[in-house]
Design a protein around this motif. Structure first.
Motif, PDB file in Angstrom:
ATOM      1  N   SER A 320       0.839  -1.210   0.000  1.00 40.98           N
ATOM      2  CA  SER A 320       0.000   0.000   0.000  1.00 40.98           C
ATOM      3  C   SER A 320       0.872   1.257   0.000  1.00 40.98           C
ATOM      4  O   SER A 320       0.542   2.253  -0.629  1.00 40.98           O
ATOM      5  CB  SER A 320      -0.976  -0.017   1.173  1.00 40.98           C
ATOM      6  OG  SER A 320      -0.268   0.135   2.360  1.00 40.98           O
ATOM      7  N   LEU A 321       2.019   1.198   0.703  1.00 39.32           N
ATOM      8  CA  LEU A 321       2.924   2.358   0.681  1.00 39.32           C
ATOM      9  C   LEU A 321       3.454   2.620  -0.723  1.00 39.32           C
ATOM     10  O   LEU A 321       3.731   3.764  -1.095  1.00 39.32           O
ATOM     11  CB  LEU A 321       4.105   2.126   1.635  1.00 39.32           C
ATOM     12  CG  LEU A 321       3.823   2.256   3.137  1.00 39.32           C
ATOM     13  CD1 LEU A 321       5.039   1.841   3.946  1.00 39.32           C
ATOM     14  CD2 LEU A 321       3.437   3.701   3.485  1.00 39.32           C
ATOM     15  N   SER A 322       3.607   1.532  -1.479  1.00 36.87           N
ATOM     16  CA  SER A 322       4.157   1.682  -2.837  1.00 36.87           C
ATOM     17  C   SER A 322       3.105   2.225  -3.797  1.00 36.87           C
ATOM     18  O   SER A 322       3.434   2.606  -4.922  1.00 36.87           O
ATOM     19  CB  SER A 322       4.667   0.337  -3.338  1.00 36.87           C
ATOM     20  OG  SER A 322       3.557  -0.489  -3.679  1.00 36.87           O
ATOM     21  N   GLY A 323       1.857   2.210  -3.377  1.00 36.22           N
ATOM     22  CA  GLY A 323       0.771   2.678  -4.241  1.00 36.22           C
ATOM     23  C   GLY A 323       0.459   1.678  -5.345  1.00 36.22           C
ATOM     24  O   GLY A 323      -0.249   1.989  -6.291  1.00 36.22           O
ATOM     25  N   ILE A 332      10.181   1.919  -2.121  1.00 35.54           N
ATOM     26  CA  ILE A 332       9.830   1.469  -0.765  1.00 35.54           C
ATOM     27  C   ILE A 332      10.623   0.205  -0.413  1.00 35.54           C
ATOM     28  O   ILE A 332      11.139   0.056   0.704  1.00 35.54           O
ATOM     29  CB  ILE A 332       8.304   1.198  -0.667  1.00 35.54           C
ATOM     30  CG1 ILE A 332       7.535   2.516  -0.796  1.00 35.54           C
ATOM     31  CG2 ILE A 332       7.924   0.462   0.616  1.00 35.54           C
ATOM     32  CD1 ILE A 332       7.718   3.484   0.357  1.00 35.54           C
ATOM     33  N   GLY A 333      10.723  -0.693  -1.380  1.00 37.05           N
ATOM     34  CA  GLY A 333      11.482  -1.939  -1.152  1.00 37.05           C
ATOM     35  C   GLY A 333      12.936  -1.638  -0.815  1.00 37.05           C
ATOM     36  O   GLY A 333      13.506  -2.197   0.129  1.00 37.05           O
ATOM     37  N   GLY A 370       9.527  -5.450  -8.980  1.00 36.20           N
ATOM     38  CA  GLY A 370      10.164  -4.284  -8.369  1.00 36.20           C
ATOM     39  C   GLY A 370      10.527  -4.559  -6.917  1.00 36.20           C
ATOM     40  O   GLY A 370      11.638  -4.266  -6.467  1.00 36.20           O
ATOM     41  N   PHE A 371       9.604  -5.166  -6.187  1.00 34.47           N
ATOM     42  CA  PHE A 371       9.856  -5.494  -4.776  1.00 34.47           C
ATOM     43  C   PHE A 371      10.998  -6.513  -4.637  1.00 34.47           C
ATOM     44  O   PHE A 371      11.857  -6.380  -3.762  1.00 34.47           O
ATOM     45  CB  PHE A 371       8.589  -6.047  -4.122  1.00 34.47           C
ATOM     46  CG  PHE A 371       7.727  -4.988  -3.494  1.00 34.47           C
ATOM     47  CD1 PHE A 371       8.237  -4.130  -2.527  1.00 34.47           C
ATOM     48  CD2 PHE A 371       6.394  -4.831  -3.865  1.00 34.47           C
ATOM     49  CE1 PHE A 371       7.451  -3.149  -1.936  1.00 34.47           C
ATOM     50  CE2 PHE A 371       5.596  -3.848  -3.282  1.00 34.47           C
ATOM     51  CZ  PHE A 371       6.135  -3.004  -2.316  1.00 34.47           C
ATOM     52  N   ILE A 372      10.959  -7.531  -5.498  1.00 36.06           N
ATOM     53  CA  ILE A 372      11.992  -8.584  -5.391  1.00 36.06           C
ATOM     54  C   ILE A 372      13.374  -7.997  -5.686  1.00 36.06           C
ATOM     55  O   ILE A 372      14.336  -8.198  -4.927  1.00 36.06           O
ATOM     56  CB  ILE A 372      11.668  -9.756  -6.344  1.00 36.06           C
ATOM     57  CG1 ILE A 372      10.347 -10.416  -5.934  1.00 36.06           C
ATOM     58  CG2 ILE A 372      12.803 -10.775  -6.358  1.00 36.06           C
ATOM     59  CD1 ILE A 372       9.766 -11.350  -6.970  1.00 36.06           C
ATOM     60  N   ILE A 376      16.656  -7.519  -3.026  1.00 35.44           N
ATOM     61  CA  ILE A 376      18.040  -7.967  -3.277  1.00 35.44           C
ATOM     62  C   ILE A 376      18.976  -6.752  -3.241  1.00 35.44           C
ATOM     63  O   ILE A 376      20.007  -6.764  -2.560  1.00 35.44           O
ATOM     64  CB  ILE A 376      18.128  -8.692  -4.642  1.00 35.44           C
ATOM     65  CG1 ILE A 376      17.351 -10.013  -4.578  1.00 35.44           C
ATOM     66  CG2 ILE A 376      19.577  -8.934  -5.040  1.00 35.44           C
ATOM     67  CD1 ILE A 376      17.274 -10.766  -5.891  1.00 35.44           C
ATOM     68  N   PHE A 377      18.575  -5.724  -3.952  1.00 36.26           N
ATOM     69  CA  PHE A 377      19.413  -4.522  -4.065  1.00 36.26           C
ATOM     70  C   PHE A 377      19.658  -3.868  -2.690  1.00 36.26           C
ATOM     71  O   PHE A 377      20.798  -3.585  -2.310  1.00 36.26           O
ATOM     72  CB  PHE A 377      18.698  -3.551  -5.024  1.00 36.26           C
ATOM     73  CG  PHE A 377      19.370  -2.226  -5.178  1.00 36.26           C
ATOM     74  CD1 PHE A 377      20.632  -2.122  -5.738  1.00 36.26           C
ATOM     75  CD2 PHE A 377      18.732  -1.049  -4.779  1.00 36.26           C
ATOM     76  CE1 PHE A 377      21.247  -0.888  -5.889  1.00 36.26           C
ATOM     77  CE2 PHE A 377      19.339   0.187  -4.925  1.00 36.26           C
ATOM     78  CZ  PHE A 377      20.593   0.266  -5.483  1.00 36.26           C
ATOM     79  N   GLY A 378      18.572  -3.664  -1.936  1.00 33.79           N
ATOM     80  CA  GLY A 378      18.694  -2.995  -0.631  1.00 33.79           C
ATOM     81  C   GLY A 378      19.460  -3.828   0.379  1.00 33.79           C
ATOM     82  O   GLY A 378      20.285  -3.302   1.129  1.00 33.79           O
ATOM     83  N   CYS A 379      19.190  -5.142   0.400  1.00 28.60           N
ATOM     84  CA  CYS A 379      19.887  -6.004   1.374  1.00 28.60           C
ATOM     85  C   CYS A 379      21.360  -6.197   0.997  1.00 28.60           C
ATOM     86  O   CYS A 379      22.197  -6.413   1.865  1.00 28.60           O
ATOM     87  CB  CYS A 379      19.204  -7.361   1.486  1.00 28.60           C
ATOM     88  SG  CYS A 379      17.619  -7.280   2.310  1.00 28.60           S
ATOM     89  N   ASP A 380      21.670  -6.144  -0.305  1.00 35.95           N
ATOM     90  CA  ASP A 380      23.071  -6.312  -0.739  1.00 35.95           C
ATOM     91  C   ASP A 380      23.877  -5.027  -0.542  1.00 35.95           C
ATOM     92  O   ASP A 380      24.992  -5.051  -0.031  1.00 35.95           O
ATOM     93  CB  ASP A 380      23.134  -6.685  -2.228  1.00 35.95           C
ATOM     94  CG  ASP A 380      22.768  -8.136  -2.485  1.00 35.95           C
ATOM     95  OD1 ASP A 380      22.464  -8.842  -1.502  1.00 35.95           O
ATOM     96  OD2 ASP A 380      22.778  -8.567  -3.649  1.00 35.95           O
ATOM     97  N   LEU A 381      23.294  -3.920  -0.982  1.00 41.04           N
ATOM     98  CA  LEU A 381      24.039  -2.658  -0.958  1.00 41.04           C
ATOM     99  C   LEU A 381      23.860  -1.910   0.371  1.00 41.04           C
ATOM    100  O   LEU A 381      24.752  -1.178   0.797  1.00 41.04           O
ATOM    101  CB  LEU A 381      23.571  -1.766  -2.128  1.00 41.04           C
ATOM    102  CG  LEU A 381      24.325  -0.462  -2.347  1.00 41.04           C
ATOM    103  CD1 LEU A 381      25.789  -0.736  -2.687  1.00 41.04           C
ATOM    104  CD2 LEU A 381      23.695   0.359  -3.461  1.00 41.04           C
ATOM    105  N   GLY A 382      22.714  -2.129   1.012  1.00 40.88           N
ATOM    106  CA  GLY A 382      22.374  -1.414   2.251  1.00 40.88           C
ATOM    107  C   GLY A 382      23.475  -1.425   3.306  1.00 40.88           C
ATOM    108  O   GLY A 382      23.722  -0.389   3.931  1.00 40.88           O
TER     109      GLY A 382
END
Lengths: 436, 153
Positions: A320-323, A332-333, A370-372, A376-382
């Protein structure tokens, strides 16, 4: 216990939530310097003893995720056996030779080398094996160590979504969401190249003055000194090339990557035993067995939360946050994964998000993808945001600094806070553009 | 007069010129100190913890790092001794700023000679922030006068 005396659903949900929160907070602050594995296992044990998760469910969860456990094992063994051949030392010396005495060119070469190692042998190999080797190299060359240490640390994560095998986090997410290789590369390869370029550019700007010196190439040890046994070294190079090709073929065919990693490690082990370069005991000493306890504990805790439908509600909240749009999903992801990764650790965050994203099945394909990709992107680069581990560590370092204790971990944090948001924004935007 | 010269691998020649210009050699007892910075080890340990590994490196790798540090430190001290023959060579490991101050106290130094910042640190050589954190700490905590030697091209 509560299997025998059933609890009302609300009390059960509350108990599970309390135990899960305690476990996550425990991992974040690590009381009494307890390691994360013990905390995760304690959380899982509490849930099992209290009967909040049936033992059979817990066992099934662990058995279902065999690919992740075996991938971790194969990946760590491959890196340790390649290290035993002196491959990383040899590559580092070659990087210095190719730099021709220029500190800046060596810096660039370290980025390229780190990217290649992360791509094929995962970010663990770059961060944990290449970093001390590069430190030794630049110490001998009398170059400032910190820019090179930062380069290794950052590039390990920045280059960790070039391929599915570049980070075990990718395997955790892909074990649930079976993305084919083409989709993975379409969504993440170009963003990886974008963030690697930004990482290099910002670092060159930050350290341009420190890297203006030339180094004396005579201070380098000969590359042949790095090779401990010529035949085993050649054999290792051949096996790793084979493993790299097999990884790509297996990813394309959706064949379990853990089998490839383990087969590669077995082949290297045979070579190491044949040429007496390592032993099973040696390699076993290089494997972090506690990681398996940590992952197992986290899987059980998250499985228990799934039963309360909290992860599903979290997934719905994200949706819902992603609209419901792909742009919102990526942003958001990425933000959620990054914040969670820095609060706890990227492994539990990836497990939680993977579970939460189950509930987005009814969303449009581009939103789900987009979420998937963002997970991956956020958990890898975060993790590059705080680098020193998590926000809890940063807060601790800030307290130490206030007490006048010099802590250079803060230097990492300062660099991370400058470069990572730029990389996250540029990478997320690229993913979104590629989704359209 | 006991003079403690702080070497960083780039400054032996300029420190030696400054010391020789200041006092005749027969009135000087010289010490050359080089500190192996233990900071990067801490970074490596933190890195390992982030990847859920025990903080200690494997002994072989740790030894390799130590060998590189020691041989570089000895090279730097030897180079310093070529410019300032007869000087006592002191090799320490730890946080450079603290080791310098502690040793100056222990050795009863009358003067510490130090660069405001290492040319390798990339900071400005003149103007605001031209004194790096090591020299700043030494200035703040030294038990004796400190001579800052500016790098000249």
């Amino acid at each position: 216990m509560f299997l025998i005396f059933p609890l009302p659903a609300l009390a059960r949900t509350l108990l599970i939530t309390c135990i899960a929160i305690m476990t996550l907070v425990g991992i974040m602050i690590r009381p009494f310097k307890l390691d994360e594995a013990r905390i995760a296992l304690a959380g899982a044990a509490l849930l099992l003893i209290a009967g909040l998760i049936p033992p059979l469910d817990a066992l099934t969860t662990l058995l279902q995720d065999w690919n992740i456990f075996l991938f971790f094992l194969g990946m760590m063994a491959l890196s340790a056996l390649a290290d035993a051949a002196g491959l990383f030392d040899w590559l580092a010396v070659q990087a210095a030779r190719l730099a021709g005495g220029s500190a800046r060119r060596l810096f660039f070469n370290v980025f390229i080398l780190g990217s290649l190692i992360s791509m094929i042998l995962s970010n663990d190999a770059t961060a944990l094996i290449l970093t001390p080797i590069v430190y030794t190299l630049v110490t001998r060359l009398r170059l400032p160590a910190l820019p090179f240490l930062f380069a290794c640390t950052f590039i390990a994560d920045t280059a960790s979504f070039l391929l599915p095998v570049s980070n075990p986090i990718n395997i955790i997410v892909l074990s649930t969401f079976k993305l084919d290789l083409w989709t993975f590369l379409r969504l993440l390869f170009i963003p990886a190249l974008v963030v690697i370029s930004i990482n290099m550019l910002v670092f060159f700007l930050l350290y341009r003055r420190k890297l203006r010196d030339q180094f004396d190439i005579k201070r380098l040890t000969p590359a042949t000194e790095a090779i401990r046994h010529r035949a085993y070294f050649r054999y290792t190079c051949s096996v790793l090339l084979l493993v790299a090709v097999a990884y790509i073929v297996a990813s394309a065919a959706q064949f379990p990557l853990s089998i490839v990693a383990l087969a590669g490690a077995a082949l290297l082990l045979i070579g190491a035993l044949r040429w007496k370069q390592s032993t099973v005991k040696d390699i076993s000493g290089h494997i972090s067995w506690s990681i398996f306890g940590f992952i197992a504990g986290m899987f059980i805790v998250v499985r228990a939360i799934e039963d309360t439908h909290l992860t599903a509600q979290f997934g719905q909240l994200l949706l819902s946050l992603s609209g419901g749009h792909s742009f919102g999903a990526v942003m958001i992801g990425t933000a959620g994964a990054t914040i969670g990764t820095n609060l706890i650790n990227n492994v539990p965050m990836a497990v939680v998000l993977t579970s939460a994203l189950h509930s987005t099945q009814h969303a449009a394909l581009s939103t789900r993808l987009g979420f998937i990709a963002a997970t991956i992107f956020g958990c890898d680069l975060g993790p590059n945001l705080t680098t020193v581990g998590s926000l809890a560590t940063v807060l601790w370092l800030l307290i130490l600094r206030r007490r006048n204790i010099e802590v250079s971990g803060l230097d990492y944090f300062k660099v991370g806070i400058i470069v990572t948001p730029v990389m996250l924004a540029a990478g997320a935007l690229t993913i979104w553009l590629l989704l359209r | 007069m006991k003079v403690l010269c702080c070497l960083d691998g780039t400054n032996s020649e300029q420190i030696s010129i400054a010391v020789k210009n200041m006092l005749p050699a027969n009135q000087l007892t010289l010490g050359l100190i080089y500190v192996i910075d233990s900071g990067p080890h801490g970074e490596l340990e933190r890195q390992r913890e982030r990847f859920l590994r025990p903080p200690a490196l494997n002994p072989q790798r740790s030894q390799q790092m130590q060998n590189a540090e020691t041989s570089t430190a000895q090279d730097i001290l030897q180079e310093g001794a070529r410019y300032l023959p007869g000087a006592e060579r002191i090799q320490k490991t730890g946080r450079p700023e603290r080791e310098i101050v502690n040793f100056a106290q222990e050795w009863k130094a009358d003067l510490i000679v130090i660069f405001p910042r290492s040319p390798r640190s990339g900071g400005p050589t003149i103007g605001p922030k031209s004194v790096g954190h090591v020299a700043r700490f030494v200035l703040d905590h030294a038990p004796c006068p400190v001579l800052l030697v500016r790098q000249t091209q």
